[in-house]
Every structure is written in C-alpha cells, then in structure tokens.
Design a protein around this motif. Structure first.
Motif, PDB file in Angstrom:
ATOM      1  N   LEU A  67     -12.268  -6.403   0.779  1.00 37.71           N
ATOM      2  CA  LEU A  67     -11.830  -5.403   0.044  1.00 37.71           C
ATOM      3  C   LEU A  67     -11.344  -3.949   0.536  1.00 37.71           C
ATOM      4  N   GLY A  68     -10.119  -3.790   0.583  1.00 41.13           N
ATOM      5  CA  GLY A  68      -9.891  -2.658   1.514  1.00 41.13           C
ATOM      6  C   GLY A  68      -9.116  -1.686   0.700  1.00 41.13           C
ATOM      7  N   TRP A  69      -9.065  -0.339   1.230  1.00 40.72           N
ATOM      8  CA  TRP A  69      -8.187   0.612   0.553  1.00 40.72           C
ATOM      9  C   TRP A  69      -7.269   1.127   1.735  1.00 40.72           C
ATOM     10  N   CYS A  74      -8.976   6.899   8.115  1.00 34.63           N
ATOM     11  CA  CYS A  74      -7.529   6.473   7.664  1.00 34.63           C
ATOM     12  C   CYS A  74      -6.796   5.218   8.579  1.00 34.63           C
ATOM     13  N   GLU A  75      -6.705   5.619   9.885  1.00 31.03           N
ATOM     14  CA  GLU A  75      -5.649   4.872  10.521  1.00 31.03           C
ATOM     15  C   GLU A  75      -6.241   3.585  11.053  1.00 31.03           C
ATOM     16  N   GLN A  76      -7.683   3.414  10.766  1.00 35.15           N
ATOM     17  CA  GLN A  76      -8.500   2.183  11.382  1.00 35.15           C
ATOM     18  C   GLN A  76      -8.557   1.128  10.118  1.00 35.15           C
ATOM     19  N   VAL A  77      -8.259   1.647   8.908  1.00 33.86           N
ATOM     20  CA  VAL A  77      -8.356   0.755   7.875  1.00 33.86           C
ATOM     21  C   VAL A  77      -7.793  -0.672   7.938  1.00 33.86           C
ATOM     22  N   ALA A  78      -6.351  -0.644   8.334  1.00 39.08           N
ATOM     23  CA  ALA A  78      -5.825  -1.959   8.400  1.00 39.08           C
ATOM     24  C   ALA A  78      -6.233  -2.660   9.373  1.00 39.08           C
ATOM     25  N   TRP A  79      -6.800  -2.014  10.658  1.00 43.53           N
ATOM     26  CA  TRP A  79      -7.149  -3.112  11.840  1.00 43.53           C
ATOM     27  C   TRP A  79      -8.574  -3.545  11.305  1.00 43.53           C
ATOM     28  N   SER A  80      -9.450  -2.826  10.925  1.00 44.37           N
ATOM     29  CA  SER A  80     -10.653  -3.414  10.416  1.00 44.37           C
ATOM     30  C   SER A  80     -10.513  -4.518   9.285  1.00 44.37           C
ATOM     31  N   MET A  81      -9.658  -4.283   8.473  1.00 44.65           N
ATOM     32  CA  MET A  81      -9.363  -5.378   7.429  1.00 44.65           C
ATOM     33  C   MET A  81      -8.841  -6.661   7.980  1.00 44.65           C
ATOM     34  N   GLU A  82      -8.127  -6.335   9.026  1.00 43.59           N
ATOM     35  CA  GLU A  82      -7.377  -7.455   9.596  1.00 43.59           C
ATOM     36  C   GLU A  82      -8.542  -8.216  10.401  1.00 43.59           C
ATOM     37  N   GLN A  83      -9.296  -7.357  11.289  1.00 47.73           N
ATOM     38  CA  GLN A  83     -10.289  -8.262  11.992  1.00 47.73           C
ATOM     39  C   GLN A  83     -11.190  -8.972  10.833  1.00 47.73           C
ATOM     40  N   CYS A  84     -11.520  -8.344   9.897  1.00 48.15           N
ATOM     41  CA  CYS A  84     -12.465  -9.085   8.944  1.00 48.15           C
ATOM     42  C   CYS A  84     -12.050 -10.102   8.422  1.00 48.15           C
ATOM     43  N   LEU A  85     -10.675 -10.297   8.062  1.00 46.79           N
ATOM     44  CA  LEU A  85      -9.860 -11.316   7.510  1.00 46.79           C
ATOM     45  C   LEU A  85      -9.814 -12.448   8.652  1.00 46.79           C
ATOM     46  N   ARG A  86      -9.297 -11.955   9.754  1.00 45.10           N
ATOM     47  CA  ARG A  86      -9.201 -12.992  10.778  1.00 45.10           C
ATOM     48  C   ARG A  86     -10.172 -13.685  11.199  1.00 45.10           C
ATOM     49  N   SER A  87     -11.566 -12.866  11.030  1.00 43.83           N
ATOM     50  CA  SER A  87     -12.818 -13.676  11.813  1.00 43.83           C
ATOM     51  C   SER A  87     -13.126 -14.944  11.298  1.00 43.83           C
ATOM     52  N   GLU A 121      -2.616  -7.785  -3.991  1.00 46.86           N
ATOM     53  CA  GLU A 121      -2.568  -6.408  -3.974  1.00 46.86           C
ATOM     54  C   GLU A 121      -2.869  -5.770  -5.310  1.00 46.86           C
ATOM     55  N   ILE A 122      -3.693  -4.961  -5.501  1.00 50.44           N
ATOM     56  CA  ILE A 122      -4.171  -4.467  -6.656  1.00 50.44           C
ATOM     57  C   ILE A 122      -3.588  -2.963  -6.644  1.00 50.44           C
ATOM     58  N   LEU A 123      -2.691  -2.738  -7.882  1.00 46.67           N
ATOM     59  CA  LEU A 123      -2.025  -1.388  -7.823  1.00 46.67           C
ATOM     60  C   LEU A 123      -2.660  -0.616  -8.987  1.00 46.67           C
ATOM     61  N   ILE A 124      -2.990   0.552  -8.819  1.00 46.44           N
ATOM     62  CA  ILE A 124      -3.812   1.318  -9.781  1.00 46.44           C
ATOM     63  C   ILE A 124      -3.138   2.836  -9.809  1.00 46.44           C
ATOM     64  N   PRO A 125      -3.256   3.321 -10.979  1.00 49.02           N
ATOM     65  CA  PRO A 125      -2.783   4.700 -10.986  1.00 49.02           C
ATOM     66  C   PRO A 125      -3.619   5.874 -10.631  1.00 49.02           C
ATOM     67  N   PHE A 149      -8.055  -8.431  -0.611  1.00 52.03           N
ATOM     68  CA  PHE A 149      -7.832  -7.390  -1.717  1.00 52.03           C
ATOM     69  C   PHE A 149      -7.392  -6.075  -1.049  1.00 52.03           C
ATOM     70  N   ALA A 150      -6.141  -5.527  -1.328  1.00 55.84           N
ATOM     71  CA  ALA A 150      -5.780  -4.229  -1.097  1.00 55.84           C
ATOM     72  C   ALA A 150      -5.675  -3.555  -2.151  1.00 55.84           C
ATOM     73  N   PHE A 151      -6.473  -2.344  -2.390  1.00 56.84           N
ATOM     74  CA  PHE A 151      -5.976  -1.564  -3.469  1.00 56.84           C
ATOM     75  C   PHE A 151      -5.204  -0.415  -3.149  1.00 56.84           C
ATOM     76  N   ARG A 152      -4.205  -0.406  -3.851  1.00 61.82           N
ATOM     77  CA  ARG A 152      -3.213   0.650  -3.508  1.00 61.82           C
ATOM     78  C   ARG A 152      -2.666   1.547  -4.502  1.00 61.82           C
ATOM     79  N   ASP A 153      -2.153   2.560  -4.330  1.00 61.06           N
ATOM     80  CA  ASP A 153      -1.650   3.400  -5.538  1.00 61.06           C
ATOM     81  C   ASP A 153      -0.245   2.683  -6.064  1.00 61.06           C
ATOM     82  N   ARG A 154      -0.195   2.901  -7.396  1.00 54.46           N
ATOM     83  CA  ARG A 154       0.967   2.124  -8.275  1.00 54.46           C
ATOM     84  C   ARG A 154       2.377   2.782  -7.783  1.00 54.46           C
ATOM     85  N   THR A 155       2.466   3.898  -6.959  1.00 57.82           N
ATOM     86  CA  THR A 155       3.626   4.345  -6.304  1.00 57.82           C
ATOM     87  C   THR A 155       4.235   3.285  -5.404  1.00 57.82           C
ATOM     88  N   ALA A 156       3.084   2.365  -4.853  1.00 54.74           N
ATOM     89  CA  ALA A 156       3.830   1.301  -3.750  1.00 54.74           C
ATOM     90  C   ALA A 156       4.585   0.452  -4.411  1.00 54.74           C
TER      91      ALA A 156
END
Lengths: 203, 471
Positions: free
Chosen positions: A131-133, A111-124, A52-56, A157-164
């Motif tokens: 790299l996903g947002w 937005c709502e499909q990002v996690a699904w797409s990342m999961e499919q790519c990772l699992r495949s 997880e990469i947390l960015i401001p 790699f999940a890029f997220r806001d540092r508030t997370a």
C-alpha cells in the motif's frame, strides 16, 4: 469468380476468426465487497498488478476498501508493506479489522523515495501486497510499479488524489471513491469494460 | 586419507591483480631498495613484451614504456595465503598452510559431501578462478606428496599409497622439495629422479646428506607426519586494498568493495557464522579517514546481499577527498541462522528474501525507516499504538469503533460545527502516571465527506480537536 464470399463461409472455413474477449481466469484476491467482486472482470483485485485508488481527501473509506484483503493476506502469514502513509496507522483499528500486525510492515520515507520503496517491495516477491501513497508520481513511475508488481507477483495499491484522473495511467484497475454520492466509480479495469458505479457506504 | 594440495604459482601477482579491474597492459611487482628496484613478478602482457622477474626496473621501463608497477609486500602474500586457507576451510576440517605458496587440505572425508574427486576438483578450480587466483591442484595420500605433485603435474591424482611410489618415481630431483644441499649435489652424482633416489639405501644417504633428507623422503612417502602448520580460522575479518593514486569516483570504488565483501563472505561462510556489523573505511592521503558503519538487523553471509547494502550506503556518502585505500573490518562474527524456506515455495524465481529487502530499504532510507506496528492495551488513544514493541499477549478488550489513522497530535478542528454521527464516548483515564485525559470523543463528518474522530472537553460541544480519520 465470385467477387464476394459470404461471411458464414469464411467463418466455417476458419479463414477468419471472430474477436472475442479472452476469458480471464477467476481471481483469487477477492476485495471483500461482494458488489465490487461481482462487478470486476477478475472477480476481485487484479492479481500481480497495480491498482490505483483515487480519493478526494483522506478519510473517505479508502482503507476500508483494502483492509479485507490486507487482513486475509496477513492472516495467511503473507507480508503486507505500507509505504509512506499520510498519517500513522492506528494499531487497535487495524487489528479490529482482522489484520495480523506481525505481518504488517510500515516504511517511513521521504516523498521522493516513495516510488522507489514501493517498487523494491513489489519486485522483491516477499510482500504479498504493498500500500503506498506516491505523491507526485508520474506516468513513468506508475508504469515501473506496474511492472514491479507483475515481476514480484504482488498486489500494488497506489492511493492518489482524484485530480490525477485527468492523466492516463498504466494501472490495471482505477477506482475512484465518490463520497458525495456514496459510490465507487471504476474508470479502467483490465479485461473488460468498466462496470457502472457501485454503491459504497463509508462505515 | 587423501590430501589435496592447492598450489598458487603466481600468488603475489594474482593477489595484486585481483584488487584492480581486469587489465591487459604490462604490469609488474617490484621490490628492493629504491636505487636497485627489481621485478618480482610480471603478468602475461609484460612477459610478452620481454620482461622477466629479476630484471632491473630501470631496464624494464626502458623496454616497456607503459609498464604499471606495484610494490611487492611479503605480508600481503601471507594474508592472501590465509585467505585461500579460509576459503578451503569450507571444504575440509583439516587445512594446513604450506608457505610460501600452497595450502593442503584433507579431501578424503570431503568427497562424500562434494562428490567424487574430479567433480570436487572442478569445484575448487571454479571457485579459485572466481577468487582470481591461478592454481595447480593435485591429490595424494599425504600432504607432502600432494604438494610435490601439484608443483610438477597439475591435476595429478594418486589415490592410494601403492601408486604413490610409482607416481613419485618420475619427479625430477630439483623439483621434489628436498633440502638444498642434497638437491644441488644429487644430480651431479647421476641421481636425477626421485625413483632413483628412493632405490638407494637409506643408511648410506643419511651418512652422506644428514637426517634432513631422510625425514623429507619419509614425509613424502607418508611415513612421518607433514611439517605444515594447521590452519585455524580467525574470529574476525580485516581486509584492506590500497592504490598508488587517489580515487574520487564512487563507481571505481565498487569493484574493490565487492572484492573485499566477497572475501568477508568467504571468511564467515568458512566459520559457519554471519556478519551483523561491519565497517568500511575510506582512507585519504591528508585527512582523517571516512568511516561507514553498516549494521544489519540479522546476521547475513551472502556476498551479494552485503555488497548490495554497502553499495546503497556508499551512494549516499559524500567522500570529501580522493581515496587511497579501502578497508573492511568485522570485529565480531555472530552465529548465522539460515531462514527456512517452503519446499513448495510458489514465489517468483527472482524473489529476494524479506531480510534482504529490509536491509536494502534501511540502507537507502535510513536505519529507522522500517517499522512493525504493535497495539498496546493502554486505554489512552495516543498510547494504544506503538512501533516495534513486542505484541501484547491475549485478546484486546472490545472497543467502540476506532479510526484507522491517528494523528500524531490532536489539531484544532475549525470551521462550522461538524455533523455528529456517533458519540460521545467519554475517555477519562490515565490518572496513574500523570498523563491523565478527560475527553468526549465523537465520530463526525466534515464538509467534503471525510469521517473524523474528534473530541471536545467533557459535556461541551465546542473547542473541537481532530484526532483521527476513519479511512
């Protein structure tokens, strides 16, 4: 009968074992930053795991951190997927960083499909890194990504806001980019205690 | 030569049952005029309840109240036989139809590839069971003998011509597929088995029963070519399943969809081709059908992969009315090029190939969700990065640093004058096609540490426009 036995005796007789961190095998996924490699217990990105990469904000060097790994993987003809980037990637810059664009795949999604797409790519198992947002991903979604990365033996790699940062995360590695003091802060890393902050110049 | 015969004793019933989820309640196929419907075939549960083919439907319904029925369609019978032939074409280059309920295939040449007969037969049986057809299989030196043996001894294997007469000797006359006149008359004369018949002088038989009997006997012994029509695989696929009631539930549609796509995969595998575009049609009773056209980037032939994609598309499709029939159609079957795999592939066992993943993503996210990035030698920043164009040959010219994100269009950069880190880099270009630009580009740092690529008109330091981020 003795009420107490000396600790040395117990250890010598192998009746108790000393807790000791299991030595992690040396990693094969160097980050490209010598200081970061030295600080991380795996000697690089944690393999088959989510980072997880947390960015401001966008544009603080978050890609600079991962591009060496992306370049290395694509040059070895391994596929890297970029899921829902916040802006269109600019080809000349990615190529100048050494990325073989033939092995880079962009996945544009809502937005709502990002996690699904990342999961499919990772699992495949057919992507070496993803790299996903995932905006608005919660603990459950990240846990699924972590499991998928493990299943597919891929770097996530999940890029997220540092508030997370306030929330717990199942990622194997959490790195925050601290722009104001030009350093990386490792908040969590599997296989050891988080090292002290590492200098990181945004170039 | 060795010919295998696959006899499907309950082709009509299996053909109807395989299109619906497994059921263990009484079921029968009926045909005939509305007033006099009779049962054509019944399943095991119906037989146990006392029903039998030939019974009046009214009688059957009186015996068994919860009897489910479906109309018997002779065309469907032929279609099912063609499906079996298409499937068998995978194992042999010579497949012939022996209507109404059997196919024969030349197995002698296939044994080298699929192993000795017991193993080959085992594979045939396993795949037939997967397709949902009960079957009887026999091997003989010629197709007619194989067909007769399959009808009498399931699993019979007669490897050579010398053993054939011995094997045929015990076959009852009534089950030897002889012309009806002879089959009726011979038992009355005391000739009850083929062995007895073959021992009789041919000339006398011909005078008594005509040439047709002698032709049949010679075909049985392999002395004349078999009368079966060779099977030629079609160059397209059409499959359709209908129900007597409307289906509104997506989940209920998945089973028949999987079945049809399995048939499609069997068809394309037999032709050694793939399928790149196919359409799924949901027919409604009182409305125009809903069509779902599924296009793939590369030909596919795996049933599981096709189903996976179709399922994802179906999940996103709203069906306005109950569905009474489901059809799958593939007009062209382009050549299939299998992807190469590394012999020492170290990927995990459950990995799916990239092509399949790409189709899965496209099916859920839309046709235009997956892109490849390409660089273009155009000096204008907006045009130097494109999607899905062929990679430009040669090394790019060396450029000053470029941002890793480029905004789709420049936006005004408001606020205090940014802190300039590098620049200006003047881009004055594009005069040849009217899209000319004149800009001074700077690398700037703005308030919260973000590093940006911004430009202003040449020679000025006002009117900043943000165009990219150095991420």
């Amino acid at each position: 009968m003795h009420a107490s036995t000396s600790l040395d005796t117990l250890i010598r007789e192998r009746r108790i074992w000393r807790g000791r961190p299991a030595a992690l095998p040396p990693g094969t996924q160097p980050t490209g930053l010598a200081a970061l490699d030295a600080a991380l217990p795996t000697g690089g990105w944690p393999e088959a795991s989510l980072t997880e990469i947390l960015i401001p904000a966008d544009g603080v060097g978050e890609l600079q951190l991962v591009l060496p790994a992306v370049a290395r993987l694509t040059q070895r003809r391994r596929r890297v997927a970029v899921v829902a980037p916040p802006y269109p990637p600019y080809a000349p810059a990615w190529r100048a960083a050494g990325v073989d664009l033939c092995w880079l795949t962009l996945i544009a999604t809502q937005c709502e499909q990002v996690a699904w797409s990342m999961e499919q790519c990772l699992r495949s198992g057919s992507c070496a890194a993803v790299l996903g947002w995932p905006a608005g991903a919660d603990d459950t979604a990240l846990r699924r990504l972590q499991v998928a990365a493990n299943t597919g033996q891929a770097l996530g790699f999940a890029f997220r806001d540092r508030t997370a940062l306030g929330n717990a995360s199942p990622a194997a590695l959490r790195i925050e980019i601290d722009v104001t003091r030009a350093r990386l802060i490792v908040h969590k890393c599997r296989g050891g205690n988080p090292p002290p902050p590492i200098a990181f110049a945004h170039a | 030569m060795a010919w295998a015969c696959v006899l499907l004793p309950s082709l009509a019933l299996d053909g109807a049952l395989r299109n619906r989820p497994p059921l263990d309640t009484p079921f029968a196929l009926v045909s005939g005029p509305v007033q006099q419907r009779r049962l054509v075939a019944v399943n095991a549960a119906a037989r146990a309840a006392g029903l039998h083919p030939g019974q009046r439907l009214a009688t059957a319904q009186a015996i068994c109240r919860d009897l489910a029925t479906a109309g018997h369609d002779p065309h469907q019978l032929a279609a099912n036989l063609a499906l079996i032939a298409a499937w068998a074409y995978r194992f042999s280059a010579e497949v012939a139809l022996a209507p109404p309920r059997a196919i024969v295939l030349e197995a002698g040449k296939s044994l080298g590839l699929f192993g000795p007969w017991p193993r080959f037969a085992g594979r045939l049986r396993q795949e037939l069971a997967g397709l949902g057809f009960r079957h009887q299989i026999a091997l003989a030196p010629n197709p007619c003998a194989a067909k007769v043996l399959a009808g009498v001894h399931d699993g019979a294997c007669v490897p050579g011509a010398s053993a054939l007469e011995r094997a045929l000797a015990d076959i009852p006359i009534t089950r030897a597929g002889l012309p009806p006149a002879a089959a009726d008359a011979l038992p009355g004369m005391g000739v009850r088995t083929l062995g007895q018949l073959l021992a009789l002088p041919r000339a006398a038989l011909q005078r008594r029963f005509g040439a047709a009997l002698i032709t049949t006997l010679e075909q049985l012994l392999g002395q004349q070519p078999a009368p079966f029509t060779p099977y030629r695989p079609p160059d397209h696929f059409v499959g359709r399943i209908e129900w007597p009631f409307g289906v509104t539930n997506h989940t209920t549609l998945l089973f028949p969809l999987r079945r049809l796509l399995g048939d499609l995969a069997a068809c394309v595998a037999a032709r050694d081709s793939g399928v790149q575009q196919f359409s799924v049609r949901f027919e409604h009773e009182h409305a125009a059908p809903t069509d779902l056209t599924i296009g793939l980037l590369a030909p596919q032939r795996e049933a599981a992969a096709l189903f996976d994609i179709a399922k994802l598309r179906l999940e996103r499709t709203a069906l306005p009315h109950p569905v009474i029939a489901l059809g799958v159609r593939a007009a062209t079957l382009p050549p299939f090029v299998p992807t190469g795999h590394d012999l020492f592939d170290t990927r995990p066992a459950n990995a799916i190939p990239w092509e399949q993943l790409r189709e899965r993503l496209r099916a859920r996210l839309g046709e235009h969700a997956v892109h490849r990035l390409a660089a273009d030698p155009d000096p204008r920043p907006e045009r130097a990065s494109a999607y899905d164009t062929p990679a430009s040959p040669g090394d790019p010219p060396p450029l000053p640093p470029r941002p890793t994100w480029l905004l789709e269009r420049p936006i005004p950069l408001r606020g205090p004058t940014p802190h300039i880190l590098a620049g200006p880099e003047r881009l004055e270009t594009g005069w040849w096609d009217g899209g000319d630009i004149r800009r001074d580009y700077y690398i700037v740092e703005i308030g919260n540490g973000q590093r940006a690529w911004a430009f202003c008109p040449p020679g000025e330091r006002t009117g900043w426009m943000l165009h990219g981020w150095f991420a």
